[in-house]
Design an enzyme around this catalytic site. Structure first.
Site, PDB file in Angstrom:
ATOM      1  N   ILE A 105      -1.426  -4.101  -1.346  1.00  0.00           N
ATOM      2  CA  ILE A 105      -0.603  -2.902  -1.380  1.00  0.00           C
ATOM      3  C   ILE A 105       0.059  -2.636  -0.031  1.00  0.00           C
ATOM      4  CG2 ILE A 105      -2.559  -1.378  -0.860  1.00  0.00           C
ATOM      5  CD1 ILE A 105       0.559  -0.665  -3.082  1.00  0.00           C
ATOM      6  N   GLU A 163      -5.269   3.474  -6.480  1.00  0.00           N
ATOM      7  CA  GLU A 163      -6.689   3.781  -6.382  1.00  0.00           C
ATOM      8  C   GLU A 163      -7.503   2.557  -5.983  1.00  0.00           C
ATOM      9  OE1 GLU A 163      -8.365   1.821  -8.664  1.00  0.00           O
ATOM     10  OE2 GLU A 163      -6.425   1.272  -9.502  1.00  0.00           O
ATOM     11  N   GLY A 305      -4.803  -3.102  -9.341  1.00  0.00           N
ATOM     12  CA  GLY A 305      -4.904  -1.697  -8.946  1.00  0.00           C
ATOM     13  C   GLY A 305      -4.261  -1.486  -7.596  1.00  0.00           C
ATOM     14  N   GLU A 306      -4.751  -0.521  -6.839  1.00  0.00           N
ATOM     15  CA  GLU A 306      -4.260  -0.192  -5.497  1.00  0.00           C
ATOM     16  C   GLU A 306      -2.878   0.450  -5.517  1.00  0.00           C
ATOM     17  OE1 GLU A 306      -4.262  -3.673  -3.024  1.00  0.00           O
ATOM     18  OE2 GLU A 306      -6.366  -4.137  -3.387  1.00  0.00           O
ATOM     19  N   GLY A 307      -2.242   0.564  -6.683  1.00  0.00           N
ATOM     20  CA  GLY A 307      -0.851   0.972  -6.743  1.00  0.00           C
ATOM     21  C   GLY A 307       0.099  -0.200  -6.667  1.00  0.00           C
TER      22      GLY A 307
END
Length: 338
Positions: A105, A163, A305-307
């Protein structure tokens, strides 16, 4: 700006009173789109995306100059039930990686010119195991919502909420099942890669949580409290905050979408300022997006995830807005429009 709520009831009231898009700006953007030097509809979904963005930014010719990516991290007591292939300590380690610029990210935020912030939410104090008791008290879930609300930069012009939290695909599956209906098996997937036995265990854990909190979770915000996690609540708070500030939002994957679903079910239209960045490889994400009425911009098999998927979709949004605001009209270019 501090969060303007201190209870779930006050947060619900804010959702009900959230501002809408600027109808005049959207109409002007639609009119401009019809005059640009291209055949009608030739840019496909980019045209709708730019018009949607224009309406929420209040300008017929907007730009994307100040994207913000926020990663919220939380730990979960339900991990004691063996629902993840990784130990909870990984959450803390990955937060350090974010802060040192070493995660995916970080690279995607940099590539698309986004300011990136990281908020670790009480990692030393995991939420309670929702198979035994509610994951959070009202004060705890409100504090997490407020962290998300306050994390949004009012000068941002688009928001990505991501997240990190070992065990949070289990938590997201429980929240999705509670607010959207269906069986635990409909929503529970392999997450970070559990085997068949692990998947069966996750599904049973979600079932236990749904059964234990059956009465409370008829309310979607109570579902977020009883079954959710601090990072899910923070993402929900950030999405609501962006609406209040007129900032469009790009959803990330399954976990972010589950958090957003609680808002949508709590207040119809709460996600009108939101688009889905991508379709993740987590099996239930497609079902979740269809429940929200969101068509993803990308489908690349991501499940990090992580955006990360939403950050990648920033490029699509930037392209859509650049074409819409930068192209010449037929009159400006001296081109006959037929």
């Amino acid at each position: 700006m501090c969060a303007p709520f201190s209870t779930l009831a006050e947060f619900r009231n804010i959702l009900a009173k959230a501002p809408n898009h600027n109808t005049a700006a959207k109409a002007a953007a639609e009119e401009r789109n019809g005059q640009l030097t291209k055949p009608p509809g030739a840019l496909g979904r980019l045209e709708d995306l730019a018009i949607w963005y224009a309406g929420w930014r209040g300008s017929a010719t907007p730009s994307v100059e100040r994207p913000q990516v926020i990663v919220f991290a939380g730990n979960h007591g339900v991990c004691a039930q063996g629902v993840s292939a990784f130990p909870p300590e990984v959450t803390v380690q990955m937060v350090a990686n974010f802060e040192h610029g070493g995660a995916a990210i970080n690279q995607l935020s940099k590539a698309f010119g986004a300011k990136m912030d990281v908020h670790a939410l009480d990692l030393d104090t995991p939420t309670a195991d929702f198979t035994q008791t509610p994951a959070m008290t009202e004060d705890e879930v409100v504090a997490a919502l407020a962290t998300g609300w306050n994390a949004v930069d009012p000068d941002a012009d688009v928001l990505v909420a991501g997240e990190m939290g070992i065990g949070n695909t289990t938590v997201a599956a429980a929240v999705a099942a509670a607010v959207l209906g269906g069986d635990a098996a409909d929503w529970t997937g392999r997450g970070t890669g559990v085997d068949d036995a692990g998947l069966a265990r996750k599904t049973e854990v979600v079932n236990k949580g749904l059964a234990l909190h059956a009465d409370a979770i008829k309310d979607p915000l109570e579902a977020l409290r009883c079954l959710g996690g601090r990072e899910l609540a923070a993402m929900a708070g950030a999405i609501a905050s962006a609406r209040a500030k007129g900032i469009p939002v790009i959803l990330d994957g399954f976990i972010c979408s589950a958090a957003a679903a609680a808002l949508q079910v709590a207040e119809a239209g709460a996600l009108d300022h939101v688009v889905a960045g991508h379709l993740s490889a987590e099996g239930s994400h497609e079902r979740l997006l269809k429940s929200l009425g969101k068509e993803p911009l990308l489908s690349l098999g991501l499940r990090l995830g992580e955006g990360s998927g939403a950050a990648l979709a920033l490029g699509v949004l930037k392209g859509a807005v650049a074409c819409h605001s930068g192209m010449a009209t037929f009159a400006e270019a001296g081109v006959a429009d037929g």
